[in-house]
Design an enzyme around this catalytic site. Sequence first.
Site, short mmCIF file in Angstrom:
data_model
loop_
_atom_site.label_atom_id
_atom_site.label_comp_id
_atom_site.label_asym_id
_atom_site.label_seq_id
_atom_site.Cartn_x
_atom_site.Cartn_y
_atom_site.Cartn_z
N TYR A 131 0.51 -2.32 6.62
CA TYR A 131 -0.30 -2.73 6.58
C TYR A 131 -2.23 -2.15 6.02
O TYR A 131 -2.13 -0.57 6.20
CB TYR A 131 -0.95 -4.39 6.64
N ASP B 102 -5.97 -1.46 6.19
CA ASP B 102 -6.68 -2.40 7.61
C ASP B 102 -8.05 -0.60 7.59
O ASP B 102 -8.50 0.04 7.29
CB ASP B 102 -6.38 -1.99 8.78
N SER C 224 1.71 0.09 12.62
CA SER C 224 1.75 -0.82 13.63
C SER C 224 3.01 -0.97 14.33
O SER C 224 4.50 -1.37 13.37
CB SER C 224 0.73 -1.95 14.31
#
Lengths: 570, 67
Positions: free
Chosen positions: A140, A142, A149
Amino acid sequence: MSVRRLIGMETEYGIHAPANPRASHVALSIELVNAYAAAVTEDGGTVAGAEWDYRSESPLVDARGWVLPRSAAHPSQLTDSASALEGVSGPDAAPADVAVEEPEFHPPGTAEWRGDFFTLREGQPRLLTNLVLTNGARFYVDHAHPEYSAPETLGARRAVLYDVAGDLVVRRAAQRLSREEGSPELLLYKNNTDSKSVSYGAHENYLVPRSVSFDALTAGLIPFFVVRQVICGAGRVGIGPTSARPGFQISQRADFFEEQVGLETTVRRPIINTRDEPHADIDRHRRLHVIIGDANMSEYSAWLRVGTTALVLDLIESGTAPEVTLLDPVRALKDVSHDPTLRTRVATDRGPLTALQIHRLYLEAARARADEAAGPEGPGLAPDTETAEVLAAWSNLLDDLEADVSSAADRVDWVAKLGLLESYRRRDGLDWDAPLLGMIDLQYADVRPEKGLYHRLVRAGRMRRLFTDEEVARAAQDPPEETRAWLRGTLVARRPELLAGASWDQILLRPHPDAPITRLALPEPTDGTRAQTEGPVTRAEDPRALIAGLREILETGPDQREAPPRRPSD
Amino acid sequence: MSTQPQRGRSAHGPGDEEGADQDVPAAGNVQATQQAQELDGLLDEIDSVLESNAEEFVRGFVQKGGQ
């Protein structure tokens, strides 16, 4: 005593478009995430592009029992709502902007500013900022970086394997993006600073029983985290957040830490981060969020980073951590980092000690604990294989660092990088402020096998690996079987049409798009394993039976459980 | 390609090399010098993959806020 606890690692990658350094990094990161979705789906695979379910995220809950008012939080700390992604439609939060000249400025609203390099084709997923992957990971955007992650795993070695798989994910994404007409060349670095004041993280997460006092964690971990860098630092050219002083230091991150304990992760960074967001049953578990580590290219360095930390957590939980207190931990962190000869002594309540001496206090305590566990008073079992391996590897590495630092170049990133830099300095007569040395520092962490200097050293047989390319490729594809990541990843791979959303501790399912959503709670990370849930996932007659089957398995109440399953092999 | 972490072996060097180097005092230095020379041989190869115009490249590597 075991390194086999629940661990998950996160990597924020450095991102760079050399031809367009002013491009929005949020936009580039979004393109990268979408390119990965495209690459996977074009090859017949799946990703879950469902909105990440933010309901269970609460990053502003502080472990010390108070809640930071939102108005006081730094804007970049707000990652728990869609507003965190406002950078998508507004300018990046860019503290580094002042540090560079402006070769090209793209005003808001232009295609470059929006990041319109990537055109969706018929049938491709919508523009996504969050993906859940078939290996159970989250990929994702960030804080203006692409972040991977890794899924939750048991043990240090598994955690590192799934972290290294992230390099494959971002590489594949960048390759796919490069095939888009007009897209800029996008380079990715597994490092932690641009040496122009900005740092970004490589975080580790460890599941710790709620019953362990946070004060004990803090006291036991601070000295260890200050010296841990000597066995696993990534090395850095330049001293100070902006490299104001020429030189080499052990850690990428050390110069960016200002506090001992605190909630922040992007400003006034603390050695111990108190974010208390367990993504699990909050009454039983704490997720220790470790922000002080460097991202490692060396698998071996990463393994020791995580493995020794798991051992130290065991010492703290059993009340057997060595009693040593640093008088000024923040300063000691930098002093240790700035001395690659490892001779520097830092002030402790036991007198001045070197980093290696402090390591030995922890190693001896861990050995004693392992012996005790195997002795007549203990459960009578030798430590499991990986625990024994970590203890031996830690001990050997300390011996080597003490005898001759350069002999650790086959395992430790900073030693390998320093060897390379010293060779260039010898050959070309370079001072530490030579731009070529900065280039070598950066390119060491280039994730491309043909360009990355770490990869070159591996290919020359100069650095050890823990995994084969095949193992890493498999980990980029298949979830770990031993945690709830198996259920998450497998549903993405095999039943994506039923998935309405997924977060670390919840999965939302519906038998068909118009049906009401069933929320599967996974407060125990060791639930949802392959052994537990493969039956309904692979053999249910229809979607309703699959959902009902999973509910039945997972809704076994906590009252029917025994002690927290934090160390199943212990 | 893959190398297992070593267990119980004491000290020194890239794993799995034949014979254990005996620790006469100078051995570490000799070994370090040999390693450095080998590494010098690798520099030509690395020269060929380093990004050109290091100064501009490094200056242009500017990151936005992160954790």
